[in-house]
Design an enzyme around this catalytic site. Structure first.
Site, mmCIF file in Angstrom:
data_model
loop_
_atom_site.group_PDB
_atom_site.id
_atom_site.type_symbol
_atom_site.label_atom_id
_atom_site.label_comp_id
_atom_site.label_asym_id
_atom_site.label_seq_id
_atom_site.Cartn_x
_atom_site.Cartn_y
_atom_site.Cartn_z
ATOM 1 N N ASP A 311 0.819 -1.207 0.000
ATOM 2 C CA ASP A 311 0.000 0.000 0.000
ATOM 3 C C ASP A 311 0.858 1.264 0.000
ATOM 4 O O ASP A 311 1.921 1.315 0.627
ATOM 5 C CB ASP A 311 -0.908 -0.015 1.237
ATOM 6 N N GLU A 364 1.177 -0.536 -5.144
ATOM 7 C CA GLU A 364 0.214 0.526 -5.393
ATOM 8 C C GLU A 364 1.036 1.818 -5.469
ATOM 9 O O GLU A 364 1.294 2.462 -4.462
ATOM 10 C CB GLU A 364 -0.841 0.624 -4.273
#
Length: 676
Positions: A311, A364
């Site tokens: 993330d 990401e």
């Protein structure tokens, strides 16, 4: 209990301080074992600037005076108990800072925690689970995911489905209900939003306090192992979201662990994300690097996780991320790149792939940082996939436009093809796109209700044919109008309405079409798998392209992004003969208008077009994507002779089934062909 200097100066401890112990969880935290024929318990914690540390818990009435710890290195404290802890017994570390203040901290390496609002760690033995996924592991070794279908169902475990009283499903119940659903719908992987323990439901798991523990909201660690095992038995891979970019400020957690910045950067210009109210890991400290890399290795090794989606990578890479001038400090070379974070990410991926070569490491990363999914020896970050956030933003902008304005924004639907092979991309329509006022995918679409349904179908047809692996957030397949809400289950009641039931059928059928047709996935990462036919028909908002497999079998994709039927739309085609419409997002069983082109679309050499010697004439339904294939023979009108053409390849028929993976029949799973 006193230990000898030889025991203290152990190799794991040395490697921990060097930053190279990537299985630090085997040394740090709490462990029970045999010492001189007796079962004892050892506690270890890193708190370099603490004045004193002691262990408190159910076993000593939480008295900090009864189990003091001894400093056995420059930062690690250790204590031994002459008895084993009981399963689920609670404990914490009582840390006295240099200024004399005391705080009780949870064990950063604990395998299990109290369910919120509790904050204690719990002793839990994660050994002894019997895995049944040998066939799945062999499958991963034999068939690399790069040239196989990857269709990811992203989900939040607590809000997929719930009991009627509002209680969440357990890991066991999810294994029973979710796995057969995902299999039947034609997804290949589940990506679960963070299950690493977290205190605040509203963070959705992205503010982690337990990097080695599955959240107790849904059950025990072994129940989570069972969930993963059932996924694998059904041929479903499991990807988990993992958050090494930041952590919350909760007093019982990692923040100021020893009374000083310990896991975080000391300088708040590097060590705090003010927008998120969180702290940033100090990637330059060897012990922090060990902690994080060990966490990733732990999930892959102990829980058989197949992939990790990292993330907020952009927030790690840039020192000025979401910071104004004067709120950040340049690196040693005067730049904005966080050199320590770059080194950490490279070492993370090297450690993972050295031990788990079949793993999926997905970044990401929302900027144009180069070579994210390239190996570290080439200067890349070392991931093997990157989310294509540029494609996502362009397409969400385009699909939200009034169709009258789409002809002025053709670049939105074509630009991504020009960089499609710069990285190994995943095309994500994730949870972030259906919350915070962004609207559900359905409500992003303009027009009437029917046009919204058609717009979603046309977009999905385009997405499934675009180079790159696929990811969709749960609920999209229901035609859900409201945004995702983590506090309630999806709107399953919508399936009682014909339009929504038809949309659900569409998602299932296009997923299975994707699985069964290798031109859509076998060459996702280079130009051999893609070719334009027409990209510049801005006036009519139509694009046409080709996708190939390794045998050069192909599918032609035609997308019409306006709610206007094109009755005589001609496109150039590569081969003379007959073509057939093999899939359309406008078929009546999906709720479309039912306009079809049939299975005998005859090419005409009288009309060469798009640089090709022949063309075909099509009816393009409004807001639609259609897939075409060249046939083995040309069928003339009734009464005419058949003119045969050389079939380009017969190998694709054998390749269609490779996308369907069934490892072991599970209860209520649909019967599908097994590759084993």
């Amino acid at each position: 209990m006193q230990k000898s200097e030889t025991q203290r100066d152990s190799l794991p401890l040395y490697l921990f301080h060097q930053g190279t112990n990537v299985q630090a969880y085997e040394y740090m935290g709490v462990h029970c074992g045999q010492i001189n024929g007796k079962t004892q318990t050892v506690f270890r914690v890193w708190a370099p600037n603490a004045k004193t540390v002691s262990v408190v818990g159910d076993f000593n009435e939480w008295d900090p005076m009864r189990c003091p710890m001894e400093k056995v290195s420059a930062g690690v404290w250790e204590a031994w108990l002459p008895f084993p802890l009981k399963e689920y017994e609670r404990y914490q570390f009582c840390v006295t800072a240099a200024d004399g203040s005391q705080v009780q901290k949870s064990d950063p390496y604990a395998y299990f925690y109290d369910t919120r609002p509790g904050t204690s760690s719990k002793y839990y033995d994660i050994t002894g689970f019997h895995w049944s996924d040998t066939a799945w592991q062999k499958h991963k070794e034999q068939q690399e995911h790069y040239d196989h279908p990857v269709n990811i169902y992203e989900m939040h475990l607590g809000s997929w489905r719930r009991y009627q009283d509002g209680n969440v499903f357990s890991y066991d119940k999810l294994a029973e209900e979710l796995v057969p659903y995902v299999k039947e719908m034609g997804y290949t992987h589940i990506e679960i939003m963070p299950v690493t323990e977290y205190p605040f439901d509203g963070s959705w798991g992205y503010q982690v306090t337990g990097y080695f523990a599955p959240t107790s909201r849904y059950g025990t660690p072994k129940q989570f192992m069972h969930f993963v095992d059932v996924c694998h038995e059904a041929g479903i891979g499991v990807i988990m979201d993992w958050v090494p970019a930041h952590f919350p400020k909760d007093a019982f957690g990692l923040a100021r662990f020893d009374g000083t910045p310990c896991y975080e950067y000391a300088d708040p210009r590097k060590g705090e994300h003010k927008d998120w109210g969180t702290l940033v890991f100090d990637y330059g400290r060897p012990e922090v690097m060990c902690f994080l890399i060990s966490s990733a290795v732990f999930w892959l090794k102990k829980y058989h996780i197949d992939g990790i989606r990292v993330d907020a990578v952009a927030s790690m890479l840039y020192l000025d991320y979401s910071r104004k001038a004067g709120e950040w400090v340049p690196n040693k070379d005067g730049g904005r790149e966080n050199l320590e974070a770059i080194t950490f990410l490279q070492k993370l991926n090297e450690a993972v792939f050295a031990r788990f070569p079949t793993a999926m490491m997905i970044a990401e990363e929302s900027t144009s940082w180069p070579m994210v999914s390239k190996p570290t020896y080439m200067g890349g970050l070392g991931f093997n996939y990157k989310w294509n956030m540029g494609w996502m933003n362009d397409m969400m902008h385009y699909m939200a436009l009034d169709p009258l304005g789409r002809k002025y924004n053709q670049n939105d639907i074509t630009f991504s093809f020009f960089y499609a092979f710069a990285e190994n991309f995943v095309l994500p329509i994730s949870h972030d796109e259906v919350v915070h006022g962004k609207c559900s995918l359905m409500n992003k679409m303009p027009g009437t209700a029917e046009q919204k349904f058609a717009g979603v179908r046309a977009f999905l047809g385009y997405m499934m044919a675009h180079p790159g692996k696929k990811l969709l957030f749960m609920g999209t397949e229901l035609g859900q109008f409201i945004e995702w809400n983590y506090e309630q289950e999806l709107d399953w009641l919508l399936l009682q309405y014909p339009q929504h039931a038809a949309q659900h059928r569409f998602f299932k059928e296009i997923n299975h079409f994707y699985l069964e047709n290798s031109p859509l996935w076998e060459i996702d990462f280079n130009w051999d798998g893609f070719s334009w036919i027409s990209s510049d028909d801005c006036e009519q908002s139509v694009i046409v392209f080709r996708r190939f497999n390794k045998e050069k079998d192909e599918i032609i994709i035609v997308c019409n992004f306006v709610p206007v039927e094109r009755e005589q739309y001609r496109i150039g085609v590569p081969y003379d003969g007959a073509y057939e419409e093999v899939f359309s997002t406008d078929w009546s069983r999906f709720g479309g208008s039912g306009i079809e082109n049939g299975s005998n679309i005859i090419s005409e050499k009288e009309f060469p077009m798009h640089g090709m010697e022949q063309s075909i004439n099509l009816r393009l339904p409004p807001l639609s994507t259609i897939y075409l294939k060249h046939k083995a023979e040309k069928l003339l009108p009734k009464g005419g002779a058949k003119t045969r053409f050389a079939k380009r390849s017969s190998k694709s028929a054998g390749k269609t089934s490779t996308g369907v993976i069934t490892i072991k029949s599970a209860k209520n799973l649909p019967k599908q062909k097994s590759i084993f």
